[in-house]
Design a protein around this motif. Structure first.
Motif, PDB file in Angstrom:
ATOM      1  N   MET A  25     -29.918  -6.419  30.654  1.00 50.66           N
ATOM      2  CA  MET A  25     -30.742  -7.468  30.045  1.00 50.66           C
ATOM      3  C   MET A  25     -32.205  -7.257  30.426  1.00 50.66           C
ATOM      4  O   MET A  25     -32.556  -7.084  31.584  1.00 50.66           O
ATOM      5  N   GLY A  26     -33.093  -7.232  29.381  1.00 50.02           N
ATOM      6  CA  GLY A  26     -34.520  -6.996  29.628  1.00 50.02           C
ATOM      7  C   GLY A  26     -35.229  -8.270  30.064  1.00 50.02           C
ATOM      8  O   GLY A  26     -34.600  -9.271  30.422  1.00 50.02           O
ATOM      9  N   GLU A  27     -36.526  -8.208  30.000  1.00 43.83           N
ATOM     10  CA  GLU A  27     -37.315  -9.386  30.363  1.00 43.83           C
ATOM     11  C   GLU A  27     -37.129 -10.459  29.299  1.00 43.83           C
ATOM     12  O   GLU A  27     -36.861 -10.159  28.135  1.00 43.83           O
ATOM     13  N   LEU A  28     -37.301 -11.723  29.692  1.00 44.03           N
ATOM     14  CA  LEU A  28     -37.148 -12.819  28.730  1.00 44.03           C
ATOM     15  C   LEU A  28     -38.236 -12.727  27.671  1.00 44.03           C
ATOM     16  O   LEU A  28     -39.392 -12.426  27.963  1.00 44.03           O
ATOM     17  N   LYS A  29     -37.874 -13.011  26.409  1.00 47.18           N
ATOM     18  CA  LYS A  29     -38.853 -13.046  25.333  1.00 47.18           C
ATOM     19  C   LYS A  29     -39.742 -14.268  25.511  1.00 47.18           C
ATOM     20  O   LYS A  29     -39.264 -15.359  25.819  1.00 47.18           O
ATOM     21  N   LYS A  30     -41.038 -14.055  25.265  1.00 49.28           N
ATOM     22  CA  LYS A  30     -41.998 -15.160  25.385  1.00 49.28           C
ATOM     23  C   LYS A  30     -42.239 -15.788  24.024  1.00 49.28           C
ATOM     24  O   LYS A  30     -42.760 -15.132  23.110  1.00 49.28           O
ATOM     25  N   VAL A  31     -41.876 -17.055  23.904  1.00 49.18           N
ATOM     26  CA  VAL A  31     -42.161 -17.811  22.681  1.00 49.18           C
ATOM     27  C   VAL A  31     -43.302 -18.776  23.000  1.00 49.18           C
ATOM     28  O   VAL A  31     -43.213 -19.549  23.956  1.00 49.18           O
ATOM     29  N   LEU A  32     -44.364 -18.698  22.206  1.00 44.67           N
ATOM     30  CA  LEU A  32     -45.514 -19.573  22.445  1.00 44.67           C
ATOM     31  C   LEU A  32     -45.723 -20.458  21.215  1.00 44.67           C
ATOM     32  O   LEU A  32     -45.890 -19.950  20.103  1.00 44.67           O
ATOM     33  N   ILE A  33     -45.665 -21.761  21.434  1.00 35.92           N
ATOM     34  CA  ILE A  33     -45.815 -22.720  20.324  1.00 35.92           C
ATOM     35  C   ILE A  33     -47.154 -23.416  20.488  1.00 35.92           C
ATOM     36  O   ILE A  33     -47.412 -24.066  21.509  1.00 35.92           O
ATOM     37  N   LEU A  34     -48.017 -23.281  19.494  1.00 33.82           N
ATOM     38  CA  LEU A  34     -49.342 -23.908  19.562  1.00 33.82           C
ATOM     39  C   LEU A  34     -49.340 -25.183  18.733  1.00 33.82           C
ATOM     40  O   LEU A  34     -49.178 -25.137  17.510  1.00 33.82           O
ATOM     41  N   GLY A  35     -49.523 -26.301  19.404  1.00 41.24           N
ATOM     42  CA  GLY A  35     -49.583 -27.576  18.682  1.00 41.24           C
ATOM     43  C   GLY A  35     -48.279 -28.330  18.776  1.00 41.24           C
ATOM     44  O   GLY A  35     -47.207 -27.746  18.630  1.00 41.24           O
ATOM     45  N   ALA A  36     -48.383 -29.617  19.064  1.00 41.98           N
ATOM     46  CA  ALA A  36     -47.189 -30.463  19.129  1.00 41.98           C
ATOM     47  C   ALA A  36     -47.262 -31.549  18.062  1.00 41.98           C
ATOM     48  O   ALA A  36     -46.976 -32.709  18.301  1.00 41.98           O
ATOM     49  N   GLY A  37     -47.694 -31.145  16.856  1.00 41.25           N
ATOM     50  CA  GLY A  37     -47.575 -32.031  15.698  1.00 41.25           C
ATOM     51  C   GLY A  37     -46.145 -31.968  15.171  1.00 41.25           C
ATOM     52  O   GLY A  37     -45.237 -31.525  15.886  1.00 41.25           O
ATOM     53  N   TYR A  38     -45.955 -32.409  13.952  1.00 35.15           N
ATOM     54  CA  TYR A  38     -44.596 -32.419  13.391  1.00 35.15           C
ATOM     55  C   TYR A  38     -43.919 -31.066  13.509  1.00 35.15           C
ATOM     56  O   TYR A  38     -42.805 -30.952  13.996  1.00 35.15           O
ATOM     57  N   GLY A  39     -44.606 -30.003  13.039  1.00 37.84           N
ATOM     58  CA  GLY A  39     -43.993 -28.677  13.053  1.00 37.84           C
ATOM     59  C   GLY A  39     -43.709 -28.199  14.467  1.00 37.84           C
ATOM     60  O   GLY A  39     -42.590 -27.785  14.792  1.00 37.84           O
ATOM     61  N   GLY A  40     -44.713 -28.263  15.329  1.00 37.51           N
ATOM     62  CA  GLY A  40     -44.588 -27.721  16.680  1.00 37.51           C
ATOM     63  C   GLY A  40     -43.572 -28.463  17.524  1.00 37.51           C
ATOM     64  O   GLY A  40     -42.735 -27.845  18.197  1.00 37.51           O
ATOM     65  N   ILE A  41     -43.598 -29.776  17.498  1.00 43.92           N
ATOM     66  CA  ILE A  41     -42.683 -30.512  18.381  1.00 43.92           C
ATOM     67  C   ILE A  41     -41.243 -30.373  17.902  1.00 43.92           C
ATOM     68  O   ILE A  41     -40.319 -30.269  18.717  1.00 43.92           O
ATOM     69  N   VAL A  42     -41.045 -30.342  16.588  1.00 47.31           N
ATOM     70  CA  VAL A  42     -39.679 -30.189  16.067  1.00 47.31           C
ATOM     71  C   VAL A  42     -39.145 -28.801  16.425  1.00 47.31           C
ATOM     72  O   VAL A  42     -37.991 -28.655  16.837  1.00 47.31           O
ATOM     73  N   THR A  43     -39.983 -27.774  16.294  1.00 45.24           N
ATOM     74  CA  THR A  43     -39.577 -26.430  16.716  1.00 45.24           C
ATOM     75  C   THR A  43     -39.161 -26.460  18.193  1.00 45.24           C
ATOM     76  O   THR A  43     -38.085 -25.966  18.565  1.00 45.24           O
ATOM     77  N   ALA A  44     -40.011 -27.048  19.015  1.00 41.74           N
ATOM     78  CA  ALA A  44     -39.762 -27.059  20.458  1.00 41.74           C
ATOM     79  C   ALA A  44     -38.475 -27.817  20.792  1.00 41.74           C
ATOM     80  O   ALA A  44     -37.627 -27.333  21.553  1.00 41.74           O
ATOM     81  N   VAL A  45     -38.328 -29.002  20.219  1.00 38.84           N
ATOM     82  CA  VAL A  45     -37.156 -29.828  20.537  1.00 38.84           C
ATOM     83  C   VAL A  45     -35.866 -29.130  20.094  1.00 38.84           C
ATOM     84  O   VAL A  45     -34.862 -29.123  20.824  1.00 38.84           O
ATOM     85  N   HIS A  46     -35.889 -28.508  18.919  1.00 37.91           N
ATOM     86  CA  HIS A  46     -34.684 -27.819  18.452  1.00 37.91           C
ATOM     87  C   HIS A  46     -34.413 -26.544  19.230  1.00 37.91           C
ATOM     88  O   HIS A  46     -33.256 -26.186  19.458  1.00 37.91           O
ATOM     89  N   LEU A  47     -35.459 -25.859  19.634  1.00 39.40           N
ATOM     90  CA  LEU A  47     -35.257 -24.679  20.487  1.00 39.40           C
ATOM     91  C   LEU A  47     -34.562 -25.066  21.776  1.00 39.40           C
ATOM     92  O   LEU A  47     -33.615 -24.415  22.215  1.00 39.40           O
ATOM     93  N   GLN A  48     -35.037 -26.148  22.392  1.00 35.59           N
ATOM     94  CA  GLN A  48     -34.461 -26.505  23.692  1.00 35.59           C
ATOM     95  C   GLN A  48     -33.018 -26.976  23.556  1.00 35.59           C
ATOM     96  O   GLN A  48     -32.224 -26.842  24.484  1.00 35.59           O
ATOM     97  N   LYS A  49     -32.684 -27.502  22.374  1.00 31.59           N
ATOM     98  CA  LYS A  49     -31.284 -27.887  22.149  1.00 31.59           C
ATOM     99  C   LYS A  49     -30.382 -26.665  22.035  1.00 31.59           C
ATOM    100  O   LYS A  49     -29.249 -26.669  22.497  1.00 31.59           O
ATOM    101  N   GLN A  50     -30.915 -25.640  21.347  1.00 35.34           N
ATOM    102  CA  GLN A  50     -30.066 -24.496  20.995  1.00 35.34           C
ATOM    103  C   GLN A  50     -30.057 -23.395  22.046  1.00 35.34           C
ATOM    104  O   GLN A  50     -29.113 -22.611  22.110  1.00 35.34           O
TER     105      GLN A  50
END
Lengths: 399, 399
Positions: free
Chosen positions: A1-26
């Motif tokens: 297993m390599g290094e963890l992939k870095k996902v960077l989300i800019l902005g916590a508006g509708y798009g950003g927060i929904v991406t973040a919340v669903h990522l953390q669920k999955q």
């Protein structure tokens, strides 16, 4: 297993927060290195901002602390202001921070900037329904002008509010403000007939593109509440005493609110991404042209419907993009397959103030109380998407 | 029996309303023709205005409708703005009214105007704790400036309030505002340490002339609440960005409140009455020099104590003058004897914000909670004088 992939989300508006919340669920713990960056330590509900702007709802009801949505074991939250994106270096700079943020996958959900269509003086002399800071100022600006009137009774412009743009935001705002005006008149000892609320729209109809029957209903409902409409009337200029409209007529107004349109965040163009009218035309996987690891969602992204016309930027679009993108990011992290995004309209409802709204859900037209209930359901549904039942109970409006 | 004597009372401040209320108690129906003129259809409690100015009490709690105090069978109320008094013709003109009001006996209780001591720019760029309209504007002005700050974070002057004058009004206002600032910081997402509240006084002490021990207590109590004092420091100039003080230092402030002093209403000098620094030196029957049928009470009247020093204009003075004058007017109407007026101090209490005050009652010095209770009693007593128990219950603050 390599290094963890870095996902960077800019902005916590509708798009950003929904991406973040669903990522953390999955995602499982330590399956990826996810960072969310946002100006403020809260997410706010842009589609409800017309209410705190008018002063009919407290702004705290329209914001949610990011802390309460994000599990810090899975996502790192950084409060900061993005100043530059360098896609070729895969780096992002923040204000007042030496070190830069690196990424393997970048999600740009940085929202919009006002579109002024070259109207002279607009940015300097108008306010926008943009965020918590701006709507709190609008609420106080209007009250301050009312409070000054009896000290300078020759200044009737203190009691005139001009709203530029009769799209969804403009219509929803005048609906709320019309409800508020009687209270303001009582608070400041002002006769109602001294107050003017003028909604100006350049297009030949209010709510351009919306069903004519519903538009007529909206306009007549709002006119009964005392809103004056100037439709098919462009604003030529905005100055410190008001606006000049189509035929050269001046409307003196101490308060001018511009809701006439938005464009993408200028940072995306500055970063070198291809843009059309300030927005990035994304592919079916929400990727920016030429950058397979950069996803643009929400108001800075541009997508076209089957007839080749651009979708308007809405919270509904951003939310669906975020949900879909989260699945695709998980797929990328797990070396799975990307699936194409398709927008599915769930309908549109616009509030006209207390207990009144219009909307289309499926093929059905909604009016009045029914539409107002539907609007509340939509707002509650969104709260459920990002924060589940606890958030619905904490921030939801049930009556 | 001849024609009814015409009594005309100008102003429904402390002096005027107390005169009117006591006249209506003592006079029978059709014993005199009494008219009360006032700008507004309400009386307001000037000594409490620092609270609505700071936003800690709603302004409706500090005003009483004249309708609820005056029996229209005994006194005619005219809402209007006095523009001229012509004592030789025994007539008074009102704004926007052709006909003039005539009188046999005139009571002038037209209140004060701000004394600026020639400070440049003061009237244009400061606000005063003068009436309902002005304090409602002060409250809103401060909030508006706070609401703007996060939209223009370089403008720290939005968060600075300068109060010119550390007399009773200035001290009571900074006490209230210091209590309010934490709430404002929460409402507008502002760190408390960004906010400055600066009280500037030219005299060598705060509360000039008051007991030193009590002054020290007041200053130290207020400093603990975050008030900065600049004592012995005259304001040289006031401009739109703040003030310039003694040594040329500029204090940038978006809000400047002037409480530094009052003079008589300019109408009395314009009417040709003898004045000293804008106030009419009245005789022991409260009569203007050379006019036996004109009585001046409240802030436009000037009286001297046994040491030959002028009494400061206070609500207590105006109230006692009104009570006494009503008895003398009844005597005049009934061809009785005038009795001389003598001011009896009932003590002085100054609030320092919630639960804190200082004062002298008799020979006794009061501090803290005890003084704060005394302040409430004084306010309740006044409500009782003008409106009896019903008014005490309706407007009184009991906790």
């Amino acid at each position: 297993m390599g290094e963890l992939k870095k996902v960077l989300i800019l902005g916590a508006g509708y798009g950003g927060i929904v991406t973040a919340v669903h990522l953390q669920k999955q995602l499982g713990l330590n399956e990826a290195d996810v960072t969310l960056v946002n100006n403020n330590d809260y997410h706010y509900l842009t589609t409800q901002l017309h209410e705190p702007a008018a002063g009919t709802l407290h702004h705290d009801k329209t914001r949610v602390s990011i802390d309460s949505l994000i599990d810090s074991n899975k996502i790192r939250f950084v409060q900061g202001h993005v100043t530059a994106i360098r896609p070729d270096e895969q780096r992002v700079s923040l204000e007042n921070r030496e070190d830069e943020l690196e990424y393997d996958y970048l999600v740009i959900g940085l929202g919009s900037a006002p579109a002024t269509f070259g109207i002279k003086g607009l940015l300097e002399h108008s306010m926008g329904i943009r965020n918590i800071d701006s709507v709190r100022m609008i609420r106080q600006h209007i009250e301050y002008m009312f409070s000054r009137y009896r000290n300078e009774p020759e200044r009737e412009d203190y009691l005139t509010v001009v709203v530029g743009g009769a799209g969804f935001t403009g219509i929803e705002f005048v609906g709320e403000l019309a409800d508020r005006i009687p209270q303001l008149c009582k608070e400041y000892d002002i006769p109602r007939e001294k107050v003017r609320l003028v909604n100006i729209e350049a297009a030949p109809s209010a709510l351009p593109g919306f069903d004519k029957e519903l538009v007529d209903y909206a306009v007549s409902t709002l006119e009964k509440k005392g809103v004056e409409f100037l439709i098919g009337t462009p604003i030529k200029e905005c100055h410190e005493n008001g606006v000049i409209v189509g035929d050269g007529e001046e409307i003196k107004a101490a308060t001018v609110i511009w809701t006439g349109g938005v464009t993408g965040n200028p940072l995306v163009e500055e970063a070198g991404f291809e843009v059309q009218r300030g927005r990035v035309p994304v592919d079916e996987y929400l990727r920016a042209p030429n950058y397979d690891n950069v996803f643009v969602i929400g108001d800075s992204s541009l997508m076209f419907n089957d007839e080749g016309r651009p979708y308007p930027p809405t919270a509904q679009m951003a939310t669906q993009q975020g949900q879909h993108l989260a699945r695709n990011l998980v797929a990328l992290i797990r070396d799975g397959q990307l699936t194409p995004f398709k927008f599915e309209t769930k309908g549109t409802v616009a509030s006209l103030g207390k207990g009144e709204a219009i909307g289309i859900v499926g093929k059905r037209k909604l009016y009045g109380w029914t539409a107002a209930q539907m609007k509340k359901l939509i707002d509650l549904r969104y709260l459920f998407i990002i924060g589940g039942l606890p958030l619905v109970l904490r921030k939801g409006k049930f009556f």
